[in-house]
Design a protein around this motif. Structure first.
Motif, PDB file in Angstrom:
ATOM      1  N   ARG A  50       9.878  -0.386   9.767  1.00  0.00           N
ATOM      2  CA  ARG A  50      10.506   0.001   8.496  1.00  0.00           C
ATOM      3  C   ARG A  50      11.922   0.512   8.733  1.00  0.00           C
ATOM      4  O   ARG A  50      12.234   1.016   9.814  1.00  0.00           O
ATOM      5  N   LYS A  55      19.317   4.284   0.198  1.00  0.00           N
ATOM      6  CA  LYS A  55      18.559   5.527   0.199  1.00  0.00           C
ATOM      7  C   LYS A  55      18.740   6.316  -1.086  1.00  0.00           C
ATOM      8  O   LYS A  55      19.858   6.663  -1.455  1.00  0.00           O
ATOM      9  N   ALA A 110       9.081   6.414  -4.468  1.00  0.00           N
ATOM     10  CA  ALA A 110       8.500   7.356  -5.428  1.00  0.00           C
ATOM     11  C   ALA A 110       9.416   7.608  -6.628  1.00  0.00           C
ATOM     12  O   ALA A 110       8.959   7.761  -7.759  1.00  0.00           O
ATOM     13  N   ARG A 111      10.711   7.629  -6.355  1.00  0.00           N
ATOM     14  CA  ARG A 111      11.651   7.909  -7.448  1.00  0.00           C
ATOM     15  C   ARG A 111      11.816   6.713  -8.380  1.00  0.00           C
ATOM     16  O   ARG A 111      12.342   6.838  -9.472  1.00  0.00           O
ATOM     17  N   LYS A 136       4.763   3.173  -3.787  1.00  0.00           N
ATOM     18  CA  LYS A 136       4.534   4.597  -3.501  1.00  0.00           C
ATOM     19  C   LYS A 136       4.098   5.294  -4.779  1.00  0.00           C
ATOM     20  O   LYS A 136       4.452   4.867  -5.890  1.00  0.00           O
ATOM     21  N   ARG A 166       2.533   9.353  -0.793  1.00  0.00           N
ATOM     22  CA  ARG A 166       3.578  10.119  -0.107  1.00  0.00           C
ATOM     23  C   ARG A 166       3.659  11.548  -0.634  1.00  0.00           C
ATOM     24  O   ARG A 166       4.611  12.254  -0.375  1.00  0.00           O
ATOM     25  N   HIS A 203       6.773  11.962   4.543  1.00  0.00           N
ATOM     26  CA  HIS A 203       7.322  12.561   3.325  1.00  0.00           C
ATOM     27  C   HIS A 203       6.386  13.606   2.734  1.00  0.00           C
ATOM     28  O   HIS A 203       6.805  14.414   1.913  1.00  0.00           O
TER      29      HIS A 203
END
Ligand code: PEP
Ligand code: MN
Length: 359
Positions: A50, A55, A110-111, A136, A166, A203
């Motif tokens: 990965r 980011k 996740a975001r 995620k 996560r 995370h």
């Protein structure tokens, strides 16, 4: 076709636990190649490499990923060391670039999972892909939102799916960067037993210490793999330095993992599942008790300022009556709850007494 009918055979191409490792962010060609070479040299069973190319950072003006140039480095990692590769995509532009560079596995962070518009955009850009797409959990513990993201992908004909736990963010500071919630993950698993679940201990922990325990706990409750941030020189990492580990430490961690019997009829699997849930609840109990004591301290200060006695019998009566009623309703013994609440109340009085005496 709905999510429950998906077979998700893609995971069978990998032995389990299926490990994904590599840096939080691609930083340079040499950082990527050195990390890949050292993972390979440990002989640990890590089929997938990965690296974050784009980011999502909390604040602006920091390092936001190297961008498309990093995709060339992922390609080199694949060519030179034979890894399959994985990266995060957060919009249609990322998807097109990652597909063009033949990245093998894409994940939605996740975001992004929290935002249905973003997930829809990504799903449409991926339309019909044979690649494996991992989703995620959203930053907040919302199972429906997590499942909704998978449905959006399936709606675009994407059938090779998996999820990554996560952890969930809270304002409350705890020992985790993002609190794990095994219950929500288990609820997911009971609804969609065929969708592979991976754990992202990096995370969740936000540090290097808890990684092995969280990974093992996840395997204990039937997870099939993990994604662990691994960097040639973790202390110098441009993002998430505190939680990244070296390839050699990763190999040690993997060597100590025990794949659990996931057959529900198996004793060990059941035990692990229950124990993990109990640890999770204990953790929440302690957090809640600590919050309760902090409020009690505030009440202590108010009482002191206004010269009010600590012990208020009417209030105590209301608390115990309510607790007993709840205990009976939920099938617990009245005596047990009385004991627990007496202990909490005693400690609360002690805390307030200290406030009265010392300040
Ligand atoms: C990551 O995997 O580097 C990442 C950004 O994770 P998350 O989406 O879980 O925050
Ligand atoms: Mn990271």
């Amino acid at each position: 076709m709905n999510l429950k009918e998906l077979q998700n055979d893609w995971i069978n191409a990998f032995s389990q636990p299926m490990m994904i490792a590599g840096p939080c962010s691609a930083e340079s060609e040499s950082q990527m190649l050195e990390t890949a070479r050292r993972i390979k040299e440990t002989n640990a069973n890590v089929p997938i490499f990965r690296a974050g190319i784009w980011k999502p950072r909390t604040k602006p003006n920091g390092f936001e990923g190297v961008g498309v140039i990093g995709l060339n480095w992922l390609k080199k990692v694949k060519e030179e060391y034979g890894f399959k590769t994985a990266t995060e995509v957060a919009n249609a532009h990322h998807v097109f670039a990652a597909l063009e560079a033949d990245v093998d596995i894409l994940w939605i962070g996740a975001r992004s999972t929290v935002n249905p518009f973003t997930v829809q955009e990504i799903a449409m850009a991926l339309r019909g892909t044979e690649k494996t797409i991992l989703v995620k959990n959203p930053v907040n513990p919302d199972l429906a939102l997590w499942i909704g993201a998978l449905e959006r992908l399936l709606g675009q004909g994407i059938k090779n799916l998996g999820v990554i736990h996560r952890g969930f963010s809270t304002y409350q500071k705890t020992k985790y960067r993002n609190n794990p919630n095994w219950q929500i993950a288990l609820d997911f698993k009971s609804q969609f037993p065929n969708i592979p679940m991976l754990i992202d201990p990096s995370h969740i922990c936000g540090n290097r210490i808890g990684l092995a325990d969280i990974t093992q706990e996840a395997l204990n409750v039937g997870y099939q793999g993990a994604i662990i941030e691994t960097h040639a020189n973790p202390d110098e990492a441009w993002s998430d330095a505190a939680q990244q580990i070296t390839p050699e430490i990763l190999a040690e961690l993997i060597g100590n993992l025990k794949m659990r019997n996931t057959d529900l009829a198996g004793f060990e699997g059941d035990m692990g599942r229950h124990r993990t849930l109990i640890s999770d609840i204990d953790f929440q109990l302690i957090e809640l008790l600590s919050q309760r004591m902090k409020i009690s301290e505030k009440i202590g200060r108010l009482k002191k300022e206004n010269d009010i006695a600590i012990f208020q019998p009417e209030r105590w009566k209301v608390i115990t009556e309510y607790a007993i009623q709840k205990a009976v309703e939920t099938g617990m013994s009245k005596e047990f709850i009385e004991k627990v609440f007496k202990a909490i109340h005693e400690e609360s009085i002690e805390v307030q007494n200290n406030i009265m005496i010392n300040r």
